[in-house]
Design an enzyme around this catalytic site. Structure first.
Site, PDB file in Angstrom:
ATOM      1  N   GLU A 172      36.171   3.110  -8.287  1.00 15.23           N
ATOM      2  CA  GLU A 172      36.827   2.485  -7.139  1.00 15.23           C
ATOM      3  C   GLU A 172      36.889   3.495  -6.010  1.00 15.23           C
ATOM      4  OE1 GLU A 172      40.616   0.646  -7.974  1.00 15.23           O
ATOM      5  OE2 GLU A 172      41.397   1.124  -5.982  1.00 15.23           O
TER       6      GLU A 172
ATOM      7  N   GLU B  18      44.116   2.410   2.731  1.00 17.03           N
ATOM      8  CA  GLU B  18      45.320   1.757   2.221  1.00 17.03           C
ATOM      9  C   GLU B  18      46.499   2.223   3.069  1.00 17.03           C
ATOM     10  OE1 GLU B  18      45.582   0.887  -2.294  1.00 17.03           O
ATOM     11  OE2 GLU B  18      44.800   2.926  -2.106  1.00 17.03           O
TER      12      GLU B  18
END
Length: 413
Positions: free
Chosen positions: A156, A161
């Site tokens: 990932e 974020e």
């Protein structure tokens, strides 16, 4: 994004980063040589229209997604729609009454999560998006990538974020076998104002054995195999992209009385560029074409066919001359008469005139023609613009903020 993360672990990671222990040496690996656009979505659909189904699909449901999130992801245009102003809007809403069932009971919130799985994936290159993120306690927007469904074995890469209680901070992280969840390896950068106040460009440049994170072109973190504590480096195969706005969860915490709904993440564009092995220039693209303006029907032209460095390009009656033949090359350049279209002086501000010079590998020489007809400089994220809306021969060209006007619209002819 798709993992359990506790607040204490996030704080430890941030402290470690500030001490430089995770920072990769710039000598560990060469930076990526970025080529031309391989995939893009500019979100130029009509107001209220759904996302382009040839490029995106949906994750749905309210199972908590491994993080005890509170939202139910839907396919509704109430949660994911184009706004008619060149953006995609991903909106988290508080539902009253709630109509969906979540892992904790009846869902109080809905939102959207779209992905390019089964539509597009790529190994290496630049993956970037221009985003204006939402805000508020418990709001968790993300732009990220997965290498497959067998998480964390297939890896990932979290490009962007943000958690609502840290409104000024962008986080970038990798997760893989032995370093997933709270053990993910990442960095962060805090800006002077909340990220929700404006659009910012979030990107990773990904090449063999190196991933570099930037915000608005400024690097803030990089990682190599030397930084993952002897664990497996799993960033050597195709990854697909994901955009979503989560509500609640182990890392951001839940919304509280201060959280205002609805909350929307606006996506101006998403673009992926190719990777050029070793930084060498790939073979040129085949075929050259004229570029005709929607304003006046005239063509982008090199005056008198003069291929000298510094010659300023202009508009001229389309005449099928070689001086009006342009090719989009696989290294991202736009070439005429063997030279590259170039912002004069390497400037990226409004009003910068456009010229031809020798191709030199400078990123400011990278361009793309969007599906909506915008001829965009990728470094500036500005459009080729006919100065002063001049419809006559000899009209000058410049860089300018993209506005969707006829003097910025082009078509291959």
């Amino acid at each position: 994004m798709r993992r359990t993360r506790v607040l204490l672990a996030a704080a430890v990671v941030a402290l470690t980063l500030s001490s430089g222990l995770w920072a990769a040496s710039r000598n560990d690996s060469a930076d990526a040589a970025i080529g031309g656009i391989t995939w893009q979505d500019e979100f130029n659909g009509a107001a209220g229209s759904p996302v382009d189904g040839s490029k995106w699909k949906f994750d749905t449901g309210g199972g908590g997604f491994g993080n005890n999130e509170l939202q139910y992801y839907t396919t509704s245009t109430s949660n994911v729609q184009q706004d008619g102003q060149g953006h995609l809007a991903i909106t988290a809403r508080k539902e009253n009454p709630a109509n969906y069932q979540c892992h904790y009971g009846t869902c109080q919130y809905t939102s959207g999560r779209i992905l390019t799985a089964d539509k597009f994936s790529q190994t290496y290159g630049r993956f970037e998006a221009s985003l204006k993120i939402p805000k508020g306690q418990g709001i968790w927007p993300a732009f990220w990538m997965l290498g497959g469904s067998n998480w964390p074995t297939t890896g990932e890469i979290d490009i962007m974020e943000n958690v609502g209680y840290a409104p000024n901070t962008v986080y970038g992280t990798v997760h893989g076998p032995g370093y997933s969840g709270a053990g993910g390896i990442g960095g962060n950068k805090s800006l002077s104002a909340p990220l929700s106040d404006a659009f910012h460009t979030y990107a990773v440049d990904w090449s063999p054995n190196l991933i570099v994170w930037t915000v608005d072109g400024q690097e803030y973190f990089r990682v190599t195999p030397a930084n993952i504590n002897g664990n497996q480096w799993v960033y050597n195969h195709n990854f697909f992209m994901i955009l979503n706005v989560a509500v609640g969860g182990n890392w951001p915490g839940n919304p509280d009385a201060s959280t205002v709904f609805p909350q929307t993440m606006l996506v101006d564009w998403v673009r992926v560029s190719g990777y050029t092995e070793g930084g060498t220039t790939p073979p040129p693209a085949t075929g050259a074409t004229a570029l005709k303006s929607n304003l006046n029907g005239r063509c982008l032209d090199i005056p008198n066919g003069n291929a000298s460095d510094g010659v300023r390009v202009q508009m001229w009656d389309c005449n099928n001359a070689t001086a009006q033949k342009w090719s989009f090359e696989s290294d991202g350049t736009l070439r005429g008469l063997g030279k590259c279209l170039d912002p004069a002086g390497g400037a990226l501000t409004n009003g910068t005139p456009l010229q031809i010079v020798n191709c030199n590998g400078n990123p400011v020489q990278r361009w793309t023609l969007s599906g909506a007809g915008d001829l965009v400089n990728l470094s500036a994220n500005k459009c080729v613009d006919i100065k002063d809306n001049n419809s006559a021969n000899n009209a000058a060209l410049q860089l300018w903020d993209c506005a969707g006007t006829a003097n910025q619209k082009w078509a291959k002819a």
